[in-house]
Design a protein around this motif. Structure first.
Motif, short mmCIF file in Angstrom:
data_model
loop_
_atom_site.label_atom_id
_atom_site.label_comp_id
_atom_site.label_asym_id
_atom_site.label_seq_id
_atom_site.Cartn_x
_atom_site.Cartn_y
_atom_site.Cartn_z
N UNK A 321 0.51 -1.38 -0.59
CA UNK A 321 0.05 -0.57 -0.19
C UNK A 321 0.93 0.97 0.18
N UNK A 322 0.35 2.32 -0.63
CA UNK A 322 1.57 3.30 -0.85
C UNK A 322 1.42 3.96 0.51
N UNK A 323 0.63 3.88 1.58
CA UNK A 323 1.07 4.49 2.91
C UNK A 323 1.96 3.80 3.85
N UNK A 324 2.44 2.53 2.95
CA UNK A 324 3.05 1.39 3.95
C UNK A 324 4.57 1.96 4.92
N UNK A 325 4.56 1.84 5.72
CA UNK A 325 6.51 2.55 6.26
C UNK A 325 6.77 1.81 6.39
N UNK A 326 7.96 2.48 5.83
CA UNK A 326 9.48 1.93 5.69
C UNK A 326 10.76 2.45 6.80
N UNK A 327 11.40 1.20 6.88
CA UNK A 327 12.63 1.76 8.10
C UNK A 327 14.26 1.56 6.85
N UNK A 328 14.83 1.90 7.54
CA UNK A 328 16.50 1.95 6.93
C UNK A 328 17.08 0.48 7.85
N UNK A 329 18.39 0.91 7.60
CA UNK A 329 18.85 -1.04 8.63
C UNK A 329 19.38 -0.11 10.02
N UNK A 330 18.65 0.78 10.13
CA UNK A 330 19.41 1.20 11.18
C UNK A 330 18.01 1.55 12.54
N UNK A 331 17.46 1.10 11.90
CA UNK A 331 16.48 1.11 12.40
C UNK A 331 14.71 -0.04 12.59
N UNK A 332 15.18 -1.36 11.96
CA UNK A 332 14.89 -2.54 11.98
C UNK A 332 14.67 -2.94 13.54
N UNK A 333 13.62 -3.96 14.20
CA UNK A 333 14.50 -4.62 15.03
C UNK A 333 14.69 -5.89 14.90
N UNK A 334 15.43 -6.64 15.82
CA UNK A 334 15.42 -8.59 15.18
C UNK A 334 14.16 -9.14 15.86
N UNK A 335 14.09 -10.26 14.67
CA UNK A 335 13.25 -10.64 14.95
C UNK A 335 11.65 -10.38 14.63
N UNK A 336 11.66 -9.67 13.52
CA UNK A 336 10.06 -9.34 12.85
C UNK A 336 10.54 -9.20 11.15
N UNK A 337 9.81 -9.44 10.84
CA UNK A 337 9.60 -9.88 9.14
C UNK A 337 9.35 -8.33 8.02
N UNK A 338 10.07 -8.73 7.47
CA UNK A 338 10.17 -7.05 6.99
C UNK A 338 9.77 -7.33 5.60
N UNK A 339 9.48 -6.63 4.66
CA UNK A 339 9.15 -6.59 3.06
C UNK A 339 10.78 -6.09 2.65
N UNK A 340 11.09 -6.99 2.19
CA UNK A 340 12.65 -6.13 1.37
C UNK A 340 12.39 -5.54 -0.05
N UNK A 341 12.33 -4.09 0.32
CA UNK A 341 13.05 -3.15 -1.29
C UNK A 341 14.81 -2.65 -1.28
N UNK A 342 14.99 -2.93 -2.32
CA UNK A 342 16.00 -2.64 -3.32
C UNK A 342 16.41 -1.40 -4.22
N UNK A 343 16.73 -0.95 -3.77
CA UNK A 343 17.56 0.24 -5.03
C UNK A 343 19.27 -0.38 -5.47
N UNK A 344 19.15 0.05 -7.21
CA UNK A 344 19.79 -0.90 -7.06
C UNK A 344 21.11 -0.42 -9.07
N UNK A 345 21.93 -0.86 -8.99
CA UNK A 345 23.20 -0.01 -9.62
C UNK A 345 22.16 -0.98 -10.90
N UNK A 346 21.31 -2.03 -10.89
CA UNK A 346 20.69 -2.05 -12.37
C UNK A 346 19.71 -1.28 -12.80
N UNK A 347 19.22 -0.04 -12.06
CA UNK A 347 18.20 0.89 -12.23
C UNK A 347 16.71 0.46 -11.93
N UNK A 348 17.15 -0.67 -10.56
CA UNK A 348 15.59 -0.99 -9.76
C UNK A 348 15.93 0.57 -8.88
#
Length: 508
Positions: A321-348
């Motif tokens: 959903x457009x309003x789904x919150x997002x966290x960076x690697x310094x904000x995550x918590x151990x043991x919780x499931x996250x959907x993985x997002x990537x921005x890459x050198x292939x233009x994703x």
């Protein structure tokens, strides 16, 4: 004495000892800035004004505010489709040299994911990091003189509109360094064979000519290959053919569901090292033997973000959903499931890869794969993720001493009441009824998942189990996508797909 192996091992040990730990959060900010700088003059970079993002006080926060989430279909329809029409400088400078074809786990239609020269280099650099990490595994010197069986997709890449196409494992294998080719098996000629069964036949016929020390590939197809080799040579286990086999590098999916059936093919224990190579990049690798968790590659061409895995944020097609919150690697918590997002050198960009992960050690940036966004069963509030399903299946294996490496599950409706229909893949001799398996599976899920337990007290009436020969799952993959390579079995099926699977079973 393994003189060459001793030299290689010493180099790896020395390199590993002088490698310094990077600060994950700082490295990630640096990577994002590099990505934005490189792509600021592309069509995508101009549209989302990367130049102004780079000038902001908080580059990460501004990037997240300006650029939306993309799944494959939205990014391809709006941007990557222009590449197929001959345009350049769309989401990354120039045009990609390769496209990784990925049907994933959900359909017949292949995704065509750009793979740039920068991504090939990033994958190679991550591979070097993984090799360096072998210094932590205390492997003997002679291991480094043995050959490596890389069981991926065909390296016979297809030329199309000025670029080459194939699965990422085939692209990677076709770009291995020249000095490694002597170690690489099954070798270029066999690796180019498109037909999976034919390729495995040639591997089995030539197996005794090779001194294999390591295996690399997705567990389900690796198991099938090992069974064919063992059967062809009428052996009791794979170590009768490859006595020096010491390491298996798994990849793409969690290894734990396959552990019991995989070990049954061995004559002695081997070291299992998990890796995480996807069509979108080399994401993580196991860095130390004390855990099966994998270390994120945080300083090498990929910027990661993490959306909490919650039903409110996941749409039916697996997108966010457009309003789904997002966290960076310094904000995550151990043991919780996250959907993985990537921005890459292939233009994703802010790309929903479709996997869910959990951090096992935040300080070390270590993760495990917990499932897929589409493999989430939430009929009448049961909220079952793949890792919970895997745990329940492992309980069955331990309790009844059976092997259940494959399964799929979907919701069915009988006389206006909902049930979970499980199909379990096993070649074990079963001394337990399907009804008892269903009851024990239900019990395990109730104990492990509060939402499931609540649902079972209301609209979800029960569990049904059907045990199928393991080959049924392989043939289903072959009929719907193809065998081998990066293809993975769908763990959760929606109503229409489940009906197709049931019809397939009936016609066998």
């Amino acid at each position: 004495m393994a003189i060459i192996g001793s030299i290689i091992k010493k180099v790896i040990d020395v390199t590993g000892s002088i490698s310094t730990e990077v600060n994950a959060a700082e490295s990630q900010v640096k990577v994002l800035k590099q990505l934005l700088e490189k792509a600021q003059d592309t069509s995508f970079g101009k549209f989302y004004n990367f130049s102004s993002i780079l000038e902001s006080e908080d580059v990460v926060k501004t990037f997240q505010e300006k650029v939306p989430y993309f799944d494959y279909h939205t990014l391809n329809e709006r941007w990557w489709s222009q590449l197929h029409e001959g345009s350049e400088d769309i989401t990354w400078p120039g045009s990609p040299s390769y496209y990784a074809l990925s049907s994933g786990t959900t359909g017949k239609t292949s995704k065509r994911i750009p793979v740039t020269e920068e991504m090939i280099d990033a994958i190679r650099q991550a591979g070097i990091k993984q090799v360096t990490a072998l210094s932590n595994f205390d492997l003997p010197s002679d291991f480094f003189e043995k050959e490596i069986m890389m069981l991926g997709s065909s390296t016979n890449l297809k030329e199309h509109e000025g670029h080459l196409e194939g699965e990422i494992s085939g692209i990677s294998a076709s770009n291995i360094p020249f000095w490694f080719r002597g170690y690489y098996k099954p070798g270029e000629d066999i690796a180019k064979i498109d037909d999976w069964d034919e390729r495995i036949k040639h591997i089995a016929e030539n197996a005794k000519n090779w001194d294999i020390g390591a295996l690399s590939g997705i567990p389900s197809w690796m198991e099938l290959m090992l069974k064919e080799v063992i059967a062809y040579h009428k052996a009791a286990h794979i170590h009768e053919i490859w006595p020096n086999l010491q390491v298996y590098t798994s990849g793409g999916v969690a290894f734990e569901p396959y552990e019991k059936s995989f070990n049954a093919l061995l004559g002695k224990p081997i070291t299992v090292i998990d890796t995480y190579l996807a069509s979108e990049g080399f994401i993580a690798f196991q860095n130390r033997p004390e855990t099966h968790a994998m270390k994120l590659v945080v300083d090498n061409g990929i910027f990661f973000e993490f959306v909490p895995f919650h039903p409110d944020y996941i749409q039916q097609d697996g997108s966010l959903t457009e309003d789904a919150p997002v966290q960076t690697i310094d904000e995550v918590e151990e043991g919780k499931d996250y959907v993985l997002l990537m921005s890459t050198v292939a233009g994703a960009w802010r790309y929903i890869i479709g996997d869910t992960i959990a951090f096992t050690d935040k300080e070390r940036a270590e993760i495990k794969i917990t499932g897929r966004t589409k493999f989430f069963l939430n009929v009448v509030g049961s909220q079952l993720s793949v890792n919970k399903m895997n745990d329940a299946i492992k309980d069955l294996e331990d309790i009844y001493d059976i092997q259940l490496p494959e399964f799929t599950v979907g919701a069915i409706k009988i006389e206006n009441e909902f049930y979970h229909q499980w199909y379990l893949g096993s070649d074990s001799e079963l001394n337990v009824s399907e009804e008892e398996l269903a009851n024990k599976l239900d019990e395990s899920l109730k104990n492990a998942n509060k939402n499931y337990r609540v649902a079972r007290g209301k609209a979800l009436k029960g569990v049904k189990v059907k045990v199928l020969p393991l080959n049924t799952f392989y043939e289903w993959s072959g009929a719907n996508k193809k065998k081998g390579g990066q293809v993975k079995m769908e763990k959760v099926m929606k109503e229409e797909k489940l009906k197709e699977f049931q019809a397939f079973i009936e016609n066998l």
